[in-house]
Design a protein around this motif. Sequence first.
Motif, PDB file in Angstrom:
ATOM      1  N   ALA A  85       0.814  -1.214   0.000  1.00  0.00           N
ATOM      2  CA  ALA A  85       0.000   0.000   0.000  1.00  0.00           C
ATOM      3  C   ALA A  85       0.849   1.267   0.000  1.00  0.00           C
ATOM      4  O   ALA A  85       0.502   2.259  -0.650  1.00  0.00           O
ATOM      5  CB  ALA A  85      -0.945  -0.010   1.196  1.00  0.00           C
ATOM      6  N   ALA A  86       1.986   1.281   0.691  1.00  0.00           N
ATOM      7  CA  ALA A  86       2.830   2.477   0.729  1.00  0.00           C
ATOM      8  C   ALA A  86       3.344   2.828  -0.668  1.00  0.00           C
ATOM      9  O   ALA A  86       3.365   4.004  -1.049  1.00  0.00           O
ATOM     10  CB  ALA A  86       4.003   2.279   1.696  1.00  0.00           C
ATOM     11  N   TYR A  96      -7.566   6.263  -7.998  1.00  0.00           N
ATOM     12  CA  TYR A  96      -8.196   5.274  -8.867  1.00  0.00           C
ATOM     13  C   TYR A  96      -8.740   4.084  -8.085  1.00  0.00           C
ATOM     14  O   TYR A  96      -9.424   3.240  -8.645  1.00  0.00           O
ATOM     15  CB  TYR A  96      -7.196   4.781  -9.918  1.00  0.00           C
ATOM     16  N   LEU A  97      -8.417   4.011  -6.784  1.00  0.00           N
ATOM     17  CA  LEU A  97      -8.802   2.876  -5.963  1.00  0.00           C
ATOM     18  C   LEU A  97      -9.916   3.197  -4.969  1.00  0.00           C
ATOM     19  O   LEU A  97     -10.522   2.294  -4.406  1.00  0.00           O
ATOM     20  CB  LEU A  97      -7.578   2.353  -5.200  1.00  0.00           C
ATOM     21  N   ILE A  98     -10.150   4.472  -4.736  1.00  0.00           N
ATOM     22  CA  ILE A  98     -11.173   4.898  -3.786  1.00  0.00           C
ATOM     23  C   ILE A  98     -12.106   5.856  -4.519  1.00  0.00           C
ATOM     24  O   ILE A  98     -11.732   6.977  -4.823  1.00  0.00           O
ATOM     25  CB  ILE A  98     -10.546   5.601  -2.560  1.00  0.00           C
ATOM     26  N   ARG A  99     -13.302   5.396  -4.832  1.00  0.00           N
ATOM     27  CA  ARG A  99     -14.309   6.192  -5.543  1.00  0.00           C
ATOM     28  C   ARG A  99     -13.733   6.926  -6.755  1.00  0.00           C
ATOM     29  O   ARG A  99     -13.707   8.157  -6.793  1.00  0.00           O
ATOM     30  CB  ARG A  99     -14.996   7.165  -4.592  1.00  0.00           C
ATOM     31  N   PRO A 100     -13.271   6.199  -7.760  1.00  0.00           N
ATOM     32  CA  PRO A 100     -12.678   6.836  -8.937  1.00  0.00           C
ATOM     33  C   PRO A 100     -13.719   7.604  -9.758  1.00  0.00           C
ATOM     34  O   PRO A 100     -14.908   7.320  -9.681  1.00  0.00           O
ATOM     35  CB  PRO A 100     -12.125   5.654  -9.735  1.00  0.00           C
ATOM     36  N   GLU A 101     -13.239   8.527 -10.539  1.00  0.00           N
ATOM     37  CA  GLU A 101     -14.093   9.307 -11.447  1.00  0.00           C
ATOM     38  C   GLU A 101     -14.286   8.531 -12.752  1.00  0.00           C
ATOM     39  O   GLU A 101     -14.096   9.066 -13.838  1.00  0.00           O
ATOM     40  CB  GLU A 101     -13.454  10.679 -11.720  1.00  0.00           C
ATOM     41  N   GLY A 102     -14.638   7.297 -12.617  1.00  0.00           N
ATOM     42  CA  GLY A 102     -14.837   6.377 -13.724  1.00  0.00           C
ATOM     43  C   GLY A 102     -14.918   4.981 -13.139  1.00  0.00           C
ATOM     44  O   GLY A 102     -15.352   4.802 -12.002  1.00  0.00           O
ATOM     45  N   GLU A 107      -5.377  -4.990 -11.717  1.00  0.00           N
ATOM     46  CA  GLU A 107      -4.675  -6.270 -11.658  1.00  0.00           C
ATOM     47  C   GLU A 107      -3.758  -6.252 -10.444  1.00  0.00           C
ATOM     48  O   GLU A 107      -3.171  -5.237 -10.119  1.00  0.00           O
ATOM     49  CB  GLU A 107      -3.853  -6.483 -12.935  1.00  0.00           C
ATOM     50  N   TRP A 108      -3.669  -7.376  -9.747  1.00  0.00           N
ATOM     51  CA  TRP A 108      -2.851  -7.528  -8.559  1.00  0.00           C
ATOM     52  C   TRP A 108      -3.330  -6.591  -7.441  1.00  0.00           C
ATOM     53  O   TRP A 108      -2.544  -6.020  -6.707  1.00  0.00           O
ATOM     54  CB  TRP A 108      -1.361  -7.326  -8.877  1.00  0.00           C
ATOM     55  N   MET A 109      -4.639  -6.459  -7.302  1.00  0.00           N
ATOM     56  CA  MET A 109      -5.252  -5.613  -6.278  1.00  0.00           C
ATOM     57  C   MET A 109      -4.795  -6.001  -4.883  1.00  0.00           C
ATOM     58  O   MET A 109      -4.778  -5.175  -3.967  1.00  0.00           O
ATOM     59  CB  MET A 109      -6.783  -5.690  -6.385  1.00  0.00           C
ATOM     60  N   GLU A 110      -4.386  -7.253  -4.694  1.00  0.00           N
ATOM     61  CA  GLU A 110      -3.955  -7.686  -3.370  1.00  0.00           C
ATOM     62  C   GLU A 110      -2.724  -6.920  -2.887  1.00  0.00           C
ATOM     63  O   GLU A 110      -2.430  -6.905  -1.694  1.00  0.00           O
ATOM     64  CB  GLU A 110      -3.712  -9.201  -3.319  1.00  0.00           C
ATOM     65  N   ARG A 111      -2.025  -6.217  -3.776  1.00  0.00           N
ATOM     66  CA  ARG A 111      -0.906  -5.356  -3.364  1.00  0.00           C
ATOM     67  C   ARG A 111      -1.433  -4.149  -2.574  1.00  0.00           C
ATOM     68  O   ARG A 111      -0.736  -3.581  -1.758  1.00  0.00           O
ATOM     69  CB  ARG A 111      -0.121  -4.850  -4.568  1.00  0.00           C
ATOM     70  N   TRP A 112      -2.681  -3.773  -2.831  1.00  0.00           N
ATOM     71  CA  TRP A 112      -3.312  -2.634  -2.141  1.00  0.00           C
ATOM     72  C   TRP A 112      -4.188  -3.123  -0.994  1.00  0.00           C
ATOM     73  O   TRP A 112      -4.134  -2.619   0.107  1.00  0.00           O
ATOM     74  CB  TRP A 112      -4.146  -1.840  -3.144  1.00  0.00           C
ATOM     75  N   SER A 113      -5.040  -4.089  -1.290  1.00  0.00           N
ATOM     76  CA  SER A 113      -5.991  -4.621  -0.321  1.00  0.00           C
ATOM     77  C   SER A 113      -5.783  -6.125  -0.267  1.00  0.00           C
ATOM     78  O   SER A 113      -6.293  -6.851  -1.114  1.00  0.00           O
ATOM     79  CB  SER A 113      -7.414  -4.285  -0.764  1.00  0.00           C
ATOM     80  N   PRO A 114      -4.989  -6.608   0.698  1.00  0.00           N
ATOM     81  CA  PRO A 114      -4.546  -7.993   0.685  1.00  0.00           C
ATOM     82  C   PRO A 114      -5.633  -9.059   0.759  1.00  0.00           C
ATOM     83  O   PRO A 114      -5.500 -10.110   0.182  1.00  0.00           O
ATOM     84  CB  PRO A 114      -3.609  -8.105   1.876  1.00  0.00           C
TER      85      PRO A 114
END
Length: 145
Positions: A85-86, A96-102, A107-114
């Motif tokens: 996440a850092a 782009y990960l928290i309420r994006p404007e679209g 891909e590989w979202m587990e790097r942000w939210s395991p």
Amino acid sequence: MPVVISQSVQETEALGERLGRSARRGDVFGLRGELGAGKTALVRGFVRALGCPGRAHSPTFSLLNSYSGGREPLFHLDLYRLSGAAEVQGAGLEEYLIRPEGISLVEWMERWSPEPSPGDPAIRWISIRILDELSREITHDHPGA
């Protein structure tokens, strides 16, 4: 959670198109699956469903590809090269990960939210598992397909 068995890249793209038709601004889709599983093929279907011109390509080295000109902007992120996440925050990708404007496909979202949380409204998870050279098992929690 619906499970789909895809027998070809075209079937994976068609599933992406069905999911993309019901996707709305602010949706974030976390894509899980090993290298070569078909995550970018799924994104190509979303691009078609949204009416964005062009063909989706993996953003492995650029981290982010944007597609506009359709009913909603589509953001295709690849977090594979980031370690957590850092680094995602350091790369300026949080918007782009928290309420994006679209609509964001990550891909590989587990790097942000395991860990996917069942029923978590913030991230819709799509998992692709390779069964053999042509077949994939795709599990998703999006009611649109």
